[in-house]
Design a protein around this motif. Structure first.
Motif, PDB file in Angstrom:
ATOM      1  N   ARG A   1       0.829  -1.209   0.000  1.00  0.00           N
ATOM      2  CA  ARG A   1       0.000   0.000   0.000  1.00  0.00           C
ATOM      3  C   ARG A   1       0.860   1.254   0.000  1.00  0.00           C
ATOM      4  NH1 ARG A   1      -2.907  -1.664   3.967  1.00  0.00           N
ATOM      5  NH2 ARG A   1      -2.278  -0.059   5.416  1.00  0.00           N
TER       6      ARG A   1
ATOM      7  N   THR B   1      -3.921  -3.469  -3.390  1.00  0.00           N
ATOM      8  CA  THR B   1      -3.732  -4.701  -2.624  1.00  0.00           C
ATOM      9  C   THR B   1      -5.064  -5.197  -2.083  1.00  0.00           C
ATOM     10  OG1 THR B   1      -1.563  -3.893  -1.960  1.00  0.00           O
ATOM     11  CG2 THR B   1      -2.465  -5.710  -0.691  1.00  0.00           C
TER      12      THR B   1
ATOM     13  N   THR C   1      -7.751  -1.567   2.835  1.00  0.00           N
ATOM     14  CA  THR C   1      -7.435  -2.706   1.978  1.00  0.00           C
ATOM     15  C   THR C   1      -8.705  -3.505   1.743  1.00  0.00           C
ATOM     16  OG1 THR C   1      -5.206  -2.870   2.888  1.00  0.00           O
ATOM     17  CG2 THR C   1      -6.052  -4.808   1.767  1.00  0.00           C
TER      18      THR C   1
END
Length: 135
Positions: free
Chosen positions: A18, A24, A35
């Motif tokens: 990241r 991701t 995320t």
């Protein structure tokens, strides 16, 4: 983009990707904030596996799980033990062996169980199927 399968919370790769600006995603547990992730309820997985034994009257199982420092393993075992407890049976820690998620790890874990962690003549396991395939 990178999808990471079942990282442990202390793994740094998710944050590092990241930080580098690489999209991701995490599969197997909830990801860090920001995320995308798809989590598995590991305790329920353990409960479902236990219920398959319980309904067949298999009340003295042994459990071969993954490493005891991995959340996936500890949560599955917790669900398995809780399901048995809810039915008035116990799967105590002496009937649980941990190892790598490999055939060799399972082999070593079974040897540890057979080496005397419980008596093979008293309360021996009543089931041949391995827990791992059930999960």
């Amino acid at each position: 983009a990178v999808v990471i399968r079942s990282p442990e919370p202390e793994d740094r790769i998710e944050r590092e990707l990241r930080r580098l600006g690489i999209p991701t995603g995490v599969f197997g547990r909830a990801g860090d904030p920001g995320t995308s992730s798809a989590a598995i309820d590991e305790e329920t997985v353990g409960t479902i596996a236990a219920e398959r034994f319980i309904v067949r009257g298999r009340l003295h199982p042994v459990v071969i799980a993954g490493r005891d420092d991995m959340q996936v393993s500890t949560r599955r075992v917790a669900g398995f033990q809780a399901a048995f407890a809810a039915h008035g049976a116990a799967v105590d820690d002496a009937r649980v062996a941990h190892g790598e998620f490999t055939a060799a790890g399972g082999y070593r874990a079974m040897h540890a169980l057979l080496a005397g962690r419980w008596s093979i003549t008293h309360n021996a396991p009543t089931t041949r199927p391995c827990l791992m395939p059930a999960l």
